[in-house]
Write a protein that holds these residues in place. Structure first.
Motif, PDB file in Angstrom:
ATOM      1  N   LYS A   1     114.679  82.853  29.134  1.00 54.30           N
ATOM      2  CA  LYS A   1     114.461  81.451  28.757  1.00 54.30           C
ATOM      3  C   LYS A   1     115.763  80.669  28.832  1.00 54.30           C
ATOM      4  CE  LYS A   1     110.490  82.270  25.723  1.00 54.30           C
ATOM      5  NZ  LYS A   1     110.000  82.256  24.317  1.00 54.30           N
ATOM      6  N   GLU A   2     116.848  81.277  28.362  1.00 54.63           N
ATOM      7  CA  GLU A   2     118.148  80.600  28.395  1.00 54.63           C
ATOM      8  C   GLU A   2     118.604  80.372  29.834  1.00 54.63           C
ATOM      9  OE1 GLU A   2     120.965  78.543  26.585  1.00 54.63           O
ATOM     10  OE2 GLU A   2     119.540  79.730  25.424  1.00 54.63           O
TER      11      GLU A   2
ATOM     12  N   LEU B   1     112.088  78.081  37.537  1.00 57.29           N
ATOM     13  CA  LEU B   1     110.832  78.236  36.805  1.00 57.29           C
ATOM     14  C   LEU B   1     109.797  78.921  37.682  1.00 57.29           C
ATOM     15  CD1 LEU B   1     110.596  74.677  35.248  1.00 57.29           C
ATOM     16  CD2 LEU B   1     110.598  76.786  33.917  1.00 57.29           C
ATOM     17  N   LYS B   2     109.821  78.595  38.969  1.00 55.25           N
ATOM     18  CA  LYS B   2     108.828  79.124  39.897  1.00 55.25           C
ATOM     19  C   LYS B   2     109.403  79.186  41.294  1.00 55.25           C
ATOM     20  CE  LYS B   2     104.470  80.101  41.142  1.00 55.25           C
ATOM     21  NZ  LYS B   2     103.694  81.246  40.606  1.00 55.25           N
ATOM     22  N   SER B   3     109.192  80.309  41.963  1.00 58.06           N
ATOM     23  CA  SER B   3     109.521  80.447  43.380  1.00 58.06           C
ATOM     24  C   SER B   3     108.235  80.750  44.120  1.00 58.06           C
ATOM     25  CB  SER B   3     110.528  81.583  43.605  1.00 58.06           C
ATOM     26  OG  SER B   3     111.750  81.309  42.964  1.00 58.06           O
ATOM     27  N   MET B   4     108.036  80.119  45.256  1.00 59.95           N
ATOM     28  CA  MET B   4     106.787  80.346  45.980  1.00 59.95           C
ATOM     29  C   MET B   4     106.976  80.153  47.472  1.00 59.95           C
ATOM     30  SD  MET B   4     104.647  76.896  44.944  1.00 59.95           S
ATOM     31  CE  MET B   4     105.067  77.013  43.205  1.00 59.95           C
ATOM     32  N   ASP B   5     106.092  80.812  48.211  1.00 59.84           N
ATOM     33  CA  ASP B   5     106.000  80.611  49.650  1.00 59.84           C
ATOM     34  C   ASP B   5     104.698  79.868  49.923  1.00 59.84           C
ATOM     35  OD1 ASP B   5     108.350  82.011  50.096  1.00 59.84           O
ATOM     36  OD2 ASP B   5     107.310  83.928  50.288  1.00 59.84           O
ATOM     37  N   VAL B   6     104.750  78.853  50.746  1.00 58.03           N
ATOM     38  CA  VAL B   6     103.580  78.031  51.040  1.00 58.03           C
ATOM     39  C   VAL B   6     103.209  78.209  52.503  1.00 58.03           C
ATOM     40  CG1 VAL B   6     102.629  75.702  51.067  1.00 58.03           C
ATOM     41  CG2 VAL B   6     104.293  76.360  49.300  1.00 58.03           C
ATOM     42  N   THR B   7     101.922  78.465  52.758  1.00 60.30           N
ATOM     43  CA  THR B   7     101.435  78.611  54.126  1.00 60.30           C
ATOM     44  C   THR B   7     101.112  77.246  54.715  1.00 60.30           C
ATOM     45  OG1 THR B   7     100.485  80.783  53.601  1.00 60.30           O
ATOM     46  CG2 THR B   7      99.700  79.686  55.598  1.00 60.30           C
ATOM     47  N   LEU B   8     101.737  76.955  55.849  1.00 62.14           N
ATOM     48  CA  LEU B   8     101.526  75.695  56.546  1.00 62.14           C
ATOM     49  C   LEU B   8     100.453  75.887  57.619  1.00 62.14           C
ATOM     50  CD1 LEU B   8     105.270  74.692  57.015  1.00 62.14           C
ATOM     51  CD2 LEU B   8     103.666  73.772  55.329  1.00 62.14           C
TER      52      LEU B   8
END
Length: 286
Positions: free
Chosen positions: A78-79, A88-95
């Motif tokens: 949290k620190e 907070l969030k890592s993501m891969d997005v499909t195009l």
């Protein structure tokens, strides 16, 4: 071994760098016994460290139990998020065409739209406005599902001086629990509490978080409930449900009548639509 985590110092720059080749300390916490406050060691997170590995190594050194290690890991994580050391969030997005937009990271305090625009620019799709809007929508939806972004935020006046504070609901929150906690925190009276609860339910329906109508469907087999949401056309919703669940014509008509009756009883479907023709004299028109 019960312990209390005491925040001591956060290092940026060169203040805690001992040697030129040593990784800098990014976060430092004193770990002390709960009750006595006796220090049992200082946990340091350095450049290049994985948080879980660093906590596990420290826990082994000082003899923390599994529960204490988990508590320390949660606190450090949290620190680190609040300091923007980890996203907070890592993501891969499909195009379209199967391409990946990888490495999209959302940090504490980020504007989600700006973060998506930057990632879209790096992926070479910034000029496709429709695609960018779709990406923003999908990322926000994912953040809401993970409890990072609230599904509902309501500005509430809590004083005679018109002071307003934000009431936020996250995915999975219960209305009564959120409202009760808010009412207790700001000392609202029973009338204000009831009004606030009604407003929260209303806003949830307006935003499509809760259905206007939910009806159990009983045709002998197990069917999911029929739900009608804000902005949906009643007959279209009935048709979609009937087609999805392969209802017979008789079942479809029975569902339509039962749902319409409930909608009229609850006050959001009219009992009748009446066209009224007024004489020209009554309208003041020639």
């Amino acid at each position: 071994l019960a312990f209390l985590l005491l925040f001591t110092v956060v290092a940026t720059g060169l203040e805690l760098t001992v040697g030129a080749d040593e990784p800098q300390i990014l976060l430092s916490r004193e770990v002390a016994l709960e009750g006595t406050g006796e220090s049992i060691g200082v946990f340091n997170l350095r450049e290049g460290d994985g948080i879980e590995d660093a906590v596990a190594s420290f826990a082994l050194q000082v003899g923390l139990t599994a529960g204490e290690e988990a508590s320390l890991l949660s606190s450090v994580h949290k620190e680190a998020i609040s300091m923007r050391l980890v996203p907070l969030k890592s993501m891969d997005v499909t195009l379209p065409e199967g391409r990946k937009m990888s490495g999209l990271q959302i940090f504490e305090g980020d504007n989600v739209r700006e973060a998506v625009l930057l990632a879209a620019e790096q992926a070479g799709v910034r000029d496709d406005e429709a695609l960018v809007e779709e990406l923003v929508h999908s990322v926000i939806k994912e953040l809401k599902k993970d409890g990072i972004v609230p599904v509902l935020s309501l500005q509430v006046s809590v004083s005679d001086e018109a002071e307003t504070v934000s009431l936020q609901m996250f995915d999975g929150d219960e209305v009564d629990d959120v409202v009760s906690k808010f009412v207790t925190s700001y000392g609202l009276n029973e009338g204000q509490a009831a009004s606030l609860r009604d407003q929260v339910f209303l806003r949830r329906r307006m935003h499509g978080l809760d259905p206007l109508l939910e009806l159990e469907v009983e045709f002998g087999d197990a069917f999911p409930p029929f739900r009608l949401f804000e902005q949906e056309v009643f007959d279209d919703a009935v048709t979609r449900y009937a087609d999805a669940n392969k209802l017979t014509a008789e079942q479809r008509e029975s569902l339509r009548k039962d749902a319409a009756r409930r909608g009229m009883e609850d006050g959001f479907l009219p009992y009748a639509n009446v066209t009224v023709s007024l004489p020209a004299a009554a309208t003041g028109l020639p």
